[in-house]
Design an enzyme around this catalytic site. Structure first.
Site, mmCIF file in Angstrom:
data_model
loop_
_atom_site.group_PDB
_atom_site.id
_atom_site.type_symbol
_atom_site.label_atom_id
_atom_site.label_comp_id
_atom_site.label_asym_id
_atom_site.label_seq_id
_atom_site.Cartn_x
_atom_site.Cartn_y
_atom_site.Cartn_z
ATOM 1 N N CYS A 204 40.713 0.469 -18.235
ATOM 2 C CA CYS A 204 40.516 1.044 -19.574
ATOM 3 C C CYS A 204 41.830 1.303 -20.303
ATOM 4 O O CYS A 204 42.010 0.913 -21.458
ATOM 5 C CB CYS A 204 39.663 2.307 -19.493
ATOM 6 S SG CYS A 204 40.462 3.729 -18.722
ATOM 7 N N HIS B 126 39.197 8.339 -19.054
ATOM 8 C CA HIS B 126 38.726 7.077 -19.639
ATOM 9 C C HIS B 126 39.110 7.023 -21.116
ATOM 10 O O HIS B 126 39.170 8.052 -21.793
ATOM 11 C CB HIS B 126 37.211 6.947 -19.489
ATOM 12 C CG HIS B 126 36.702 5.571 -19.781
ATOM 13 N ND1 HIS B 126 36.863 4.522 -18.906
ATOM 14 C CD2 HIS B 126 36.052 5.053 -20.865
ATOM 15 C CE1 HIS B 126 36.331 3.433 -19.418
ATOM 16 N NE2 HIS B 126 35.839 3.723 -20.615
ATOM 17 N N HIS C 246 35.796 -0.953 -24.975
ATOM 18 C CA HIS C 246 36.451 -0.391 -23.792
ATOM 19 C C HIS C 246 36.185 -1.276 -22.577
ATOM 20 O O HIS C 246 35.316 -2.149 -22.601
ATOM 21 C CB HIS C 246 35.980 1.049 -23.528
ATOM 22 C CG HIS C 246 34.577 1.162 -23.009
ATOM 23 N ND1 HIS C 246 34.204 2.083 -22.056
ATOM 24 C CD2 HIS C 246 33.446 0.470 -23.313
ATOM 25 C CE1 HIS C 246 32.910 1.959 -21.798
ATOM 26 N NE2 HIS C 246 32.430 1.000 -22.550
#
Length: 352
Positions: free
Chosen positions: A267, A315, A327
Site C-alpha cells: 500500500c 494502510h 489502493h
C-alpha cells in the site's frame, strides 16, 4: 468380659478393587475426551473465516510497514557504511603517499649520516606514542614537524572513520535482524490466512471473498470498466494529477509486501511510487507518509490526497474523488478502486 477389638480395615480387593480401577479408567477417559475436545479446531463458517483472514491481513500489513521502515533504515545505514569505507580508503592512500615521501627523505638523510627524529616518527610502528614524547618537538625543524603533524592528523582521521564505520555496521546488523523478525511475522500471518482459506471448499472461498468482488462490480459499468476514470474529478494541481494518473495506470497490479513497483506494490509502496512519478519524494511507510504534507479533514478531500486507515496508521490509499480511492489492499486482491469507508478512516494528508 469380651475383649474390645479395633475393626480390621479391609484391603481393596475383589469387586472393590475392580470397581476402583474401572472408575479410574473412566475418569481418565473422560479427561482425555475433554482435553481432545478443548484442543480440536473449531469449524468456522465462511463469514468467520473471512473475518479472521481480514484480521490476519491487517496484522500482516502492520508488520509490512515495520519491515518497510526497517529496510529503509538498513539501506541508509548500508549507504553510510559504504561512504565511510570509501572515504577511509581514499585517506589511507593519501597517508601511504605521505609516509612514502617521508621515508624517501629519511633514507636520503640516513645516507648523509643519521636519521632525523621526524623520520623516526614517520617510520615508527606506533607514531602516536612517539609523538607523545615532549622532547620530540624540540628536536625537529618547523617544516619537518609540519609534515609529521599532517601524517598524525591523517592517522587520527582514518581511525575516526573506522570507528564511525564500526558504528554503522552495528546499526546495519541490528536493522537486518529487525528485517528478519518482521519478515517472519508477515510470512506467518499470510501463511495462517492461506491455511484458513484452504480449509474451505472453492465455493466457500468464493463466498468468503464475495463482498470484495461485488463491491468492485458495483462500481463498474456493464463492460466491467470502472465508472470513475482519470480526470473525472479534477486534481488540485499537476503533481497530484500525475500521482492519480499513475495510480490508475497500475490498476490490476499484484500486491506484494515490500514492493514499490513498477509491477507490484504494497500500500505505501504504491503511494510512494505514484508521487515519485510526479517528481515528489515522500517517505516509505504509512506512519511517516501521514506527516509528509499538511493534514486535511475528510470533508476537504481532493484527488491526490493520501488517505490513511486503522488506529496504527497501517494502510494508505490515494484519493481519486467521489469517496473513492486507489489502493493495494492485500495479497488476496490486486491494486484496485475501493470506497474509503470500507476501512476505519484515520486521517488524510495533502502532499503538495
Amino acid at each position: 468380659m469380651a475383649a474390645h477389638r479395633k475393626p480390621r480395615q479391609r484391603s481393596l480387593g475383589g469387586n472393590t478393587a475392580r470397581t476402583a480401577a474401572t472408575l479410574a479408567l473412566a475418569g481418565a477417559a473422560t479427561a482425555t475426551a475433554f482435553e481432545g475436545t478443548g484442543q480440536a479446531e473449531p469449524q468456522l463458517t465462511p463469514a468467520q473465516v473471512k473475518a479472521k483472514v481480514d484480521q490476519l491481513y491487517q496484522e500482516a500489513e502492520t508488520a509490512t510497514q515495520k519491515y518497510d521502515g526497517a529496510k529503509d533504515k538498513a539501506d541508509a545505514a548500508q549507504r553510510r557504511l559504504k561512504s565511510l569505507q570509501d572515504e577511509a580508503a581514499r585517506k589511507q592512500e593519501k597517508l601511504n603517499s605521505a609516509r612514502d615521501a617521508l621515508g624517501a627523505t629519511a633514507a636520503a638523510q640516513y645516507r648523509d649520516g643519521g636519521i632525523d627524529p621526524a623520520w623516526q616518527l614517520a617510520l615508527s610502528s606506533d607514531p602516536d606514542q612517539y609523538l607523545d614524547d615532549a622532547a620530540f618537538a624540540e628536536r625537529v625543524g618547523d617544516r619537518q614537524a609540519g609534515a609529521v603533524m599532517r601524517v598524525r592528523g591523517q592517522l587520527r582521521e582514518i581511525e575516526r572513520l573506522r570507528g564511525a564505520a564500526h558504528v554503522e555496521l552495528t546499526s546495519l546488523r541490528s536493522r537486518q535482524a529487525e528485517l528478519n523478525r518482521q519478515k517472519n511475522t508477515i510470512n506467518g500471518k499470510l501463511g495462517e490466512a492461506r491455511r484458513l482459506l484452504d480449509r474451505l471448499s472453492p465455493q466457500q472461498q468464493a463466498a468468503a471473498t464475495a463482498d470484495a468482488v461485488s463491491s468492485r462490480a458495483s462500481r463498474s459499468g456493464s463492460d466491467g470498466r470502472d465508472i470513475l476514470s482519470p480526470g473525472s474529478v479534477a486534481a488540485p494541481d499537476s503533481r497530484a494529477a500525475a500521482a492519480v494518473s499513475y495510480a490508475y495506470s497500475k490498476l490490476g497490479s499484484p500486491y506484494i509486501w515490500g514492493a514499490t513497483g513498477p509491477d507490484a506494490f504494497d500500500c505505501s509502496g504504491l503511494a510512494q511510487a505514484a508521487y515519485r512519478s510526479a517528481g515528489v519524494s515522500i517517505p516509505r511507510t504509512t506512519y511517516a507518509q501521514i506527516n509528509a504534507g499538511h493534514r486535511v479533514s475528510r470533508s476537504e478531500l481532493q484527488p491526490g490526497d493520501l488517505v490513511f486507515f486503522y488506529s496504527g496508521i497501517s494502510h494508505v490509499g490515494i484519493y481519486i474523488g467521489n469517496g473513492q480511492m486507489i489502493h493495494a489492499p492485500n495479497p488476496s486482491a490486486p491494486v484496485r478502486i475501493a470506497p474509503i469507508d470500507e476501512m476505519p478512516f484515520a486521517g488524510a494528508t495533502r502532499v503538495v
